[in-house]
Design a protein around this motif. Structure first.
Motif, PDB file in Angstrom:
ATOM      1  N   GLY A  74       0.781  -1.220   0.000  1.00 55.59           N
ATOM      2  CA  GLY A  74       0.000   0.000   0.000  1.00 55.59           C
ATOM      3  C   GLY A  74       0.815   1.274   0.000  1.00 55.59           C
TER       4      GLY A  74
ATOM      5  N   LEU B 169      -2.096  -3.170  -2.591  1.00 48.94           N
ATOM      6  CA  LEU B 169      -2.384  -3.249  -1.157  1.00 48.94           C
ATOM      7  C   LEU B 169      -1.993  -4.598  -0.575  1.00 48.94           C
ATOM      8  CD1 LEU B 169      -5.882  -1.513  -0.921  1.00 48.94           C
ATOM      9  CD2 LEU B 169      -3.652  -0.578  -0.322  1.00 48.94           C
TER      10      LEU B 169
ATOM     11  N   PRO C 227      -4.285   1.698  -4.546  1.00 44.31           N
ATOM     12  CA  PRO C 227      -5.143   2.834  -4.189  1.00 44.31           C
ATOM     13  C   PRO C 227      -4.836   4.061  -5.029  1.00 44.31           C
ATOM     14  CG  PRO C 227      -3.398   2.577  -2.563  1.00 44.31           C
ATOM     15  CD  PRO C 227      -3.290   1.394  -3.499  1.00 44.31           C
TER      16      PRO C 227
ATOM     17  N   THR D 191      -4.664   7.789  -0.620  1.00 45.96           N
ATOM     18  CA  THR D 191      -4.562   7.229   0.728  1.00 45.96           C
ATOM     19  C   THR D 191      -4.848   8.315   1.753  1.00 45.96           C
ATOM     20  OG1 THR D 191      -2.897   5.601   0.046  1.00 45.96           O
ATOM     21  CG2 THR D 191      -3.071   6.076   2.399  1.00 45.96           C
TER      22      THR D 191
ATOM     23  N   GLU E 205      -4.364   8.904   5.507  1.00 41.28           N
ATOM     24  CA  GLU E 205      -3.612   8.316   6.611  1.00 41.28           C
ATOM     25  C   GLU E 205      -4.473   8.211   7.870  1.00 41.28           C
ATOM     26  OE1 GLU E 205      -0.887   6.912   6.148  1.00 41.28           O
ATOM     27  OE2 GLU E 205      -0.387   7.708   4.174  1.00 41.28           O
TER      28      GLU E 205
ATOM     29  N   CYS F 161     -10.613  -0.256   3.206  1.00 41.84           N
ATOM     30  CA  CYS F 161      -9.535  -0.350   4.194  1.00 41.84           C
ATOM     31  C   CYS F 161      -9.139  -1.808   4.351  1.00 41.84           C
ATOM     32  CB  CYS F 161      -9.950   0.252   5.532  1.00 41.84           C
ATOM     33  SG  CYS F 161     -11.251  -0.655   6.403  1.00 41.84           S
TER      34      CYS F 161
ATOM     35  N   TYR G 177      -8.417   3.938   1.983  1.00 41.49           N
ATOM     36  CA  TYR G 177      -7.953   4.068   0.602  1.00 41.49           C
ATOM     37  C   TYR G 177      -9.128   4.364  -0.330  1.00 41.49           C
ATOM     38  CZ  TYR G 177      -4.075   1.483   2.707  1.00 41.49           C
ATOM     39  OH  TYR G 177      -3.049   1.079   3.529  1.00 41.49           O
TER      40      TYR G 177
END
Length: 203
Positions: free
Chosen positions: A29, A34, A92, A95, A97, A142, A150
């Motif tokens: 990821g 991912l 993705p 992203t 965070e 996720c 994502y």
């Protein structure tokens, strides 16, 4: 002399920076798919959620099987490959965070709308939760219920959004009469009919 110093400085910077970039690329990821796995290592797929029909697919010696109402029937190998390929190449587009996620409900990730669990031969379990759509052609997702969120293509979500029987292989099976020993008709757990098959008695 100045040019030589600049060249040396550039080489030193490259030595420090290149390994760091490589380390980040090894993290799932971070810059790439991912999930990292070999497609031939996948032994089980489970698809479930409040927004889809769901299915359990298991790979055996005779290929992929769909667990359907207590029976194991042949699965559509093409559709299974599409799911595995989708997971293998899932990168993705954006992203968010962990620290910036906030309320996960805004991404449709508080409820299990669509969950795909993939088990490997060594017992490793990968889980992808797909949440609410975003714009045209994207969904939030996720891999960790408490981790980053994502933005992924909706292609994988569309692939698994079929009825349970949609994963069943519809190709006819060619059998010789002599290979058929019994015929059984069931509805769920109820056996409606069971009979021995005698091809000689058929005119």
């Amino acid at each position: 002399t100045i040019i030589l110093l600049l060249v040396c400085g550039g080489l030193i910077a490259a030595v420090w920076l290149i390994p760091d970039i490589g380390d980040r690329q090894d993290e799932p990821g971070a810059s790439g798919p991912l999930f990292r796995f070999l497609p031939d290592d996948v032994t089980r797929l489970e698809i479930r959620g409040t927004g889809i029909s769901g299915a359990v697919l298991v790979r055996g010696e005779a290929g992929w099987r769909l667990a359907l109402e207590g029976l194991a029937v042949r699965a559509d190998e093409g559709r299974v490959r599409d799911i595995i390929d989708g997971l293998e190449n899932l990168e993705p587009d954006k992203t968010i965070e962990e620290g910036d996620v906030g309320d996960r409900g805004q991404y449709g990730l508080k409820e299990d709308l669509c969950v795909i669990e993939m088990t490997l031969a060594n017992g490793t379990l990968h889980r992808l939760t797909i949440g609410a759509p975003h714009g045209r052609g994207y969904h939030y997702a996720c891999t960790d219920p408490d981790g980053a969120v994502y933005l992924i293509s909706s292609a994988l979500r569309n692939t698994v959004e079929v009825t349970e029987t949609g994963f069943r292989d519809r190709k006819p099976v060619a059998l010789r009469d002599s290979d058929v020993k019994t015929i059984e008709v069931r509805r769920g757990e109820d056996r409606l009919m069971s009979a021995r098959f005698d091809p000689v008695a058929i005119v």
